[in-house]
Design an enzyme around this catalytic site. Sequence first.
Site, mmCIF file in Angstrom:
data_model
loop_
_atom_site.group_PDB
_atom_site.id
_atom_site.type_symbol
_atom_site.label_atom_id
_atom_site.label_comp_id
_atom_site.label_asym_id
_atom_site.label_seq_id
_atom_site.Cartn_x
_atom_site.Cartn_y
_atom_site.Cartn_z
ATOM 1 N N HIS A 7 -1.200 0.201 -9.689
ATOM 2 C CA HIS A 7 -1.772 -0.794 -8.727
ATOM 3 C C HIS A 7 -2.333 -1.833 -9.532
ATOM 4 O O HIS A 7 -3.571 -2.438 -9.582
ATOM 5 C CB HIS A 7 -2.999 -0.343 -8.107
ATOM 6 C CG HIS A 7 -3.333 -1.020 -6.720
ATOM 7 N ND1 HIS A 7 -3.701 -0.223 -5.541
ATOM 8 C CD2 HIS A 7 -3.413 -2.135 -6.396
ATOM 9 C CE1 HIS A 7 -4.039 -1.158 -4.702
ATOM 10 N NE2 HIS A 7 -3.700 -2.211 -5.177
ATOM 11 N N ARG B 36 1.058 -1.379 0.014
ATOM 12 C CA ARG B 36 -0.129 -0.068 0.192
ATOM 13 C C ARG B 36 0.884 1.404 0.046
ATOM 14 O O ARG B 36 1.978 1.253 0.606
ATOM 15 C CB ARG B 36 -0.910 -0.030 1.295
ATOM 16 C CG ARG B 36 -2.020 -0.970 1.145
ATOM 17 C CD ARG B 36 -3.004 -0.408 0.031
ATOM 18 N NE ARG B 36 -4.316 -1.562 0.162
ATOM 19 C CZ ARG B 36 -4.451 -2.624 -0.515
ATOM 20 N NH1 ARG B 36 -3.381 -2.655 -1.419
ATOM 21 N NH2 ARG B 36 -5.314 -3.322 -0.558
HETATM 22 P P1 NDP Z 1 -1.046 -11.536 4.835
HETATM 23 O O1 NDP Z 1 -2.079 -11.250 5.943
HETATM 24 O O2 NDP Z 1 -1.149 -12.960 4.540
HETATM 25 O O3 NDP Z 1 0.628 -11.413 5.468
HETATM 26 C C1 NDP Z 1 0.519 -10.105 6.195
HETATM 27 C C2 NDP Z 1 2.240 -10.320 6.531
HETATM 28 O O4 NDP Z 1 2.807 -9.215 7.180
HETATM 29 C C3 NDP Z 1 2.321 -11.540 7.700
HETATM 30 O O5 NDP Z 1 3.620 -12.148 7.739
HETATM 31 C C4 NDP Z 1 2.183 -10.447 9.096
HETATM 32 O O6 NDP Z 1 2.899 -11.216 10.134
HETATM 33 C C5 NDP Z 1 3.022 -9.425 8.585
HETATM 34 N N1 NDP Z 1 2.708 -8.406 9.537
HETATM 35 C C6 NDP Z 1 1.349 -7.618 9.775
HETATM 36 N N2 NDP Z 1 1.724 -6.734 10.797
HETATM 37 C C7 NDP Z 1 3.049 -6.448 10.977
HETATM 38 C C8 NDP Z 1 3.714 -5.805 11.914
HETATM 39 N N3 NDP Z 1 3.316 -5.083 12.579
HETATM 40 N N4 NDP Z 1 4.979 -6.089 11.986
HETATM 41 C C9 NDP Z 1 5.576 -7.194 11.172
HETATM 42 N N5 NDP Z 1 5.017 -8.029 10.440
HETATM 43 C C10 NDP Z 1 3.646 -7.535 10.189
HETATM 44 O O7 NDP Z 1 -1.434 -10.598 3.720
HETATM 45 P P2 NDP Z 1 -0.975 -10.920 2.294
HETATM 46 O O8 NDP Z 1 0.316 -11.370 2.005
HETATM 47 O O9 NDP Z 1 -2.281 -11.646 1.510
HETATM 48 O O10 NDP Z 1 -0.939 -9.361 1.467
HETATM 49 C C11 NDP Z 1 -0.172 -8.405 1.938
HETATM 50 C C12 NDP Z 1 -0.857 -7.013 1.385
HETATM 51 O O11 NDP Z 1 -0.417 -6.948 -0.025
HETATM 52 C C13 NDP Z 1 -2.148 -6.810 1.572
HETATM 53 O O12 NDP Z 1 -2.393 -6.414 2.978
HETATM 54 C C14 NDP Z 1 -2.624 -5.580 0.492
HETATM 55 O O13 NDP Z 1 -2.178 -4.492 1.122
HETATM 56 C C15 NDP Z 1 -1.234 -5.751 -0.584
HETATM 57 N N6 NDP Z 1 -1.766 -6.262 -1.569
HETATM 58 C C16 NDP Z 1 -1.377 -5.439 -2.929
HETATM 59 C C17 NDP Z 1 -1.889 -5.985 -4.309
HETATM 60 C C18 NDP Z 1 -1.529 -4.991 -5.224
HETATM 61 O O14 NDP Z 1 -1.892 -5.473 -6.320
HETATM 62 N N7 NDP Z 1 -0.584 -4.158 -5.161
HETATM 63 C C19 NDP Z 1 -2.652 -7.164 -4.567
HETATM 64 C C20 NDP Z 1 -2.902 -7.682 -3.127
HETATM 65 C C21 NDP Z 1 -2.392 -7.596 -1.994
HETATM 66 P P3 NDP Z 1 2.380 -12.541 10.768
HETATM 67 O O15 NDP Z 1 2.610 -13.717 9.875
HETATM 68 O O16 NDP Z 1 3.049 -12.665 11.938
HETATM 69 O O17 NDP Z 1 0.927 -12.553 11.057
HETATM 70 C C1 OXD Z 2 -5.766 -5.952 -3.074
HETATM 71 C C2 OXD Z 2 -5.092 -5.252 -4.006
HETATM 72 O O1 OXD Z 2 -5.582 -5.942 -1.990
HETATM 73 O O2 OXD Z 2 -5.690 -5.229 -5.197
HETATM 74 O O3 OXD Z 2 -6.211 -7.384 -3.643
HETATM 75 O O4 OXD Z 2 -4.650 -4.079 -3.695
#
Ligand code: NDP
Ligand code: OXD
Length: 310
Positions: free
Chosen positions: A273, A225
């Site tokens: 995006h 993001r």
């Molecule tokens: P997940 O929830 O599967 O993974 C999130 C990871 O971040 C986990 O490992 C989590 O730790 C870690 N995390 C969260 N908070 C913290 C913190 N405070 N400190 C350290 N680590 C933290 O999410 P996804 O992998 O599915 O997606 C990640 C992001 O990608 C989405 O939230 C979205 O914003 C973005 N996205 C962007 C897209 C695009 O097209 N640009 C498309 C899809 C997603 P833990 O494992 O310990 O919980």
């Molecule tokens: C998502 C994205 O979160 O498209 O899926 O950014």
Amino acid sequence: MAMLYMSGWENGEHWKGLMRQHLPDVEFRIYPEIGDPADIEMALIWHVALDQLKTFPNLKLISSLGAGVDHLVGERHHLPDGVPLTRLVDPSMTSQMTAWCVMAVLNHHRRWDDYREFHRERRYEEIDVAPPADVTVGVLGLGELGGSVARALLPMGYQVTGWSRSPKDIDGVQCFHGAAELTAFLAGCDIVVCLLPLTDETRGILNAETLSRMKPGAFIVNGARGAHIVEPDLIAAIDSGRIAGATVDVQVQEPMAPDHPFWFHPRILTFPHVAALTIAETCAPQIADNYRRMKDGRPLLNLVDMDRGY
Ligand code: NDP
Ligand code: OXD
């Protein structure tokens, strides 16, 4: 009883056709054609009309049409109390994101832009590039997407590290966790890939202070993001020579304004995006599955923890 599609995208009819295959007995409505609000049991939502959700008295499940839910958690006052929120976890999205991040890492490491320039100038010259074994790529967030990116970089020979909230054990990846280990994690990275969810804890995580903790010449890739980066701090860090540059799929304001400084920066490459798009064909089955789970009272898939924020 009905499912309501509230996305703002123009593919509602396409979703309708797909959902009919998976749930032939469930009526599929496309916002703003709500019909009787009392019929709506499940809402599929992206950025549209969140403030309407409380007007559906029989709403039992809200499903984000994306993997990220920051916009929904951030507007949680619009979400009816006690109605669960789920998100998408989709193999197609994971492979799209993995490919996009690997592309950004390789383009930077293998000096794609410089060789493009050489090509234009007909210069048949070699640029010194460290072997992958001497390059550390650190992934912020080791969840569905970050974990996949970390694993994909290993067979290419990179040193891979990662940072998450809870401890992780991923073969071949040096894992850091928690706020206390962030500085140590950043200090070792030549390239940082951000795949964190946007929460109160991660907003602005790439700022003047954290950027200054990275190796001189480190490179930033952001597929998560826009608000993970304090954009003026990134520009200042690149201009000072501390950070080499950045490839960002996401920005604080989307679409970017025509005068956004990223457009004009020679060391920043922006994408609109598109790193991982929601593909209706691959996501419809899990949405149908969650609908059935909701009806049967079985545990839901990919439930969001509203207090944690992701
Ligand atoms: P997940 O929830 O599967 O993974 C999130 C990871 O971040 C986990 O490992 C989590 O730790 C870690 N995390 C969260 N908070 C913290 C913190 N405070 N400190 C350290 N680590 C933290 O999410 P996804 O992998 O599915 O997606 C990640 C992001 O990608 C989405 O939230 C979205 O914003 C973005 N996205 C962007 C897209 C695009 O097209 N640009 C498309 C899809 C997603 P833990 O494992 O310990 O919980
Ligand atoms: C998502 C994205 O979160 O498209 O899926 O950014």
